[in-house]
Scaffold this motif. Structure first.
Motif, short mmCIF file in Angstrom:
data_model
loop_
_atom_site.label_atom_id
_atom_site.label_comp_id
_atom_site.label_asym_id
_atom_site.label_seq_id
_atom_site.Cartn_x
_atom_site.Cartn_y
_atom_site.Cartn_z
N ARG A 18 -25.55 6.64 9.85
CA ARG A 18 -24.73 7.21 10.91
C ARG A 18 -24.63 6.26 12.10
NH1 ARG A 18 -27.13 12.62 11.93
NH2 ARG A 18 -26.63 13.03 9.77
N SER A 19 -25.67 5.43 12.30
CA SER A 19 -25.66 4.51 13.44
C SER A 19 -24.82 3.27 13.17
CB SER A 19 -27.09 4.09 13.79
OG SER A 19 -27.64 3.31 12.73
N LEU A 20 -24.51 2.98 11.89
CA LEU A 20 -23.69 1.81 11.56
C LEU A 20 -22.22 2.09 11.86
CD1 LEU A 20 -25.29 0.92 8.12
CD2 LEU A 20 -25.67 -0.22 10.29
N PRO A 21 -21.46 1.03 12.12
CA PRO A 21 -20.03 1.25 12.35
C PRO A 21 -19.35 1.68 11.05
CG PRO A 21 -20.53 -1.09 12.32
CD PRO A 21 -21.83 -0.37 12.28
N PRO A 22 -18.23 2.37 11.14
CA PRO A 22 -17.53 2.80 9.92
C PRO A 22 -17.05 1.60 9.11
CG PRO A 22 -16.26 3.35 11.87
CD PRO A 22 -17.56 2.81 12.34
N PRO A 23 -16.94 1.74 7.80
CA PRO A 23 -16.49 0.61 6.98
C PRO A 23 -15.07 0.21 7.30
CG PRO A 23 -16.64 2.62 5.68
CD PRO A 23 -17.21 2.93 7.02
N VAL A 24 -14.81 -1.08 7.17
CA VAL A 24 -13.49 -1.62 7.47
C VAL A 24 -12.59 -1.41 6.26
CG1 VAL A 24 -12.23 -3.72 8.06
CG2 VAL A 24 -14.51 -3.34 8.99
N VAL A 25 -11.39 -0.94 6.51
CA VAL A 25 -10.43 -0.70 5.44
C VAL A 25 -9.75 -2.02 5.12
CG1 VAL A 25 -8.37 0.57 4.77
CG2 VAL A 25 -10.09 1.65 6.24
N ALA A 26 -9.73 -2.38 3.84
CA ALA A 26 -9.12 -3.63 3.42
C ALA A 26 -7.60 -3.53 3.52
CB ALA A 26 -9.52 -3.95 1.99
N VAL A 27 -7.00 -4.60 4.00
CA VAL A 27 -5.55 -4.67 4.15
C VAL A 27 -4.98 -5.27 2.87
CG1 VAL A 27 -3.66 -5.65 5.49
CG2 VAL A 27 -5.77 -4.95 6.62
N ALA A 28 -3.89 -4.74 2.39
CA ALA A 28 -3.27 -5.26 1.17
C ALA A 28 -2.82 -6.70 1.38
CB ALA A 28 -2.08 -4.39 0.78
N LYS A 29 -3.12 -7.54 0.41
CA LYS A 29 -2.78 -8.96 0.51
C LYS A 29 -1.32 -9.16 0.14
CE LYS A 29 -4.31 -13.48 -0.99
NZ LYS A 29 -5.15 -14.22 -1.89
N ASN A 30 -0.67 -10.03 0.85
CA ASN A 30 0.73 -10.32 0.61
C ASN A 30 0.82 -11.38 -0.49
OD1 ASN A 30 3.44 -10.66 0.70
ND2 ASN A 30 3.54 -11.41 2.79
N ASP A 31 1.21 -10.97 -1.71
CA ASP A 31 1.29 -11.90 -2.83
C ASP A 31 2.50 -12.82 -2.73
OD1 ASP A 31 -1.02 -10.95 -3.95
OD2 ASP A 31 0.02 -9.45 -5.17
N ASP A 32 3.47 -12.46 -1.92
CA ASP A 32 4.66 -13.29 -1.76
C ASP A 32 4.27 -14.64 -1.16
OD1 ASP A 32 7.35 -13.97 -1.78
OD2 ASP A 32 7.63 -13.28 0.26
N GLN A 33 3.29 -14.67 -0.28
CA GLN A 33 2.85 -15.91 0.35
C GLN A 33 2.28 -16.86 -0.70
OE1 GLN A 33 3.44 -16.60 3.48
NE2 GLN A 33 2.45 -18.57 3.48
N ASP A 34 1.56 -16.33 -1.70
CA ASP A 34 0.99 -17.16 -2.76
C ASP A 34 2.09 -17.80 -3.60
OD1 ASP A 34 -1.56 -16.50 -1.94
OD2 ASP A 34 -1.79 -14.90 -3.41
N MET A 35 3.13 -17.06 -3.88
CA MET A 35 4.24 -17.60 -4.68
C MET A 35 4.97 -18.70 -3.92
SD MET A 35 4.13 -16.28 -7.60
CE MET A 35 5.69 -16.83 -8.24
N LYS A 36 5.14 -18.52 -2.62
CA LYS A 36 5.81 -19.55 -1.82
C LYS A 36 4.98 -20.82 -1.78
CE LYS A 36 8.34 -16.40 1.20
NZ LYS A 36 8.47 -15.87 2.56
N LEU A 37 3.66 -20.67 -1.65
CA LEU A 37 2.77 -21.84 -1.63
C LEU A 37 2.80 -22.55 -2.98
CD1 LEU A 37 0.69 -23.54 -0.13
CD2 LEU A 37 -1.06 -21.96 -0.95
N PHE A 38 2.81 -21.79 -4.07
CA PHE A 38 2.88 -22.39 -5.40
C PHE A 38 4.17 -23.16 -5.58
CE2 PHE A 38 4.41 -22.08 -9.78
CZ PHE A 38 3.43 -22.83 -10.41
#
Length: 54
Positions: A18-38
């Protein structure tokens, strides 16, 4: 009924959790950026090797 500002995770039952901060919600990764880099990397290496051959 007034309520105090709660800065803890109320879903956690144990006092330590209860004393720990709440877990961080993961943000969806943008796969379009990977294709542009490739595509950019492929074009750069293709141009480089093509210029060495001819």
């Amino acid at each position: 009924m007034t309520r105090r500002l709660v800065l803890t995770n109320e879903a956690a039952r144990h006092p330590l959790r209860r004393s720990l901060p709440p877990p961080v919600v993961a943000v969806a990764k943008n796969d379009d950026q990977d294709m542009k880099l490739f595509a950019l990397s492929f074009a750069a290496f293709f141009t480089c090797f093509y210029s060495f051959i001819f």
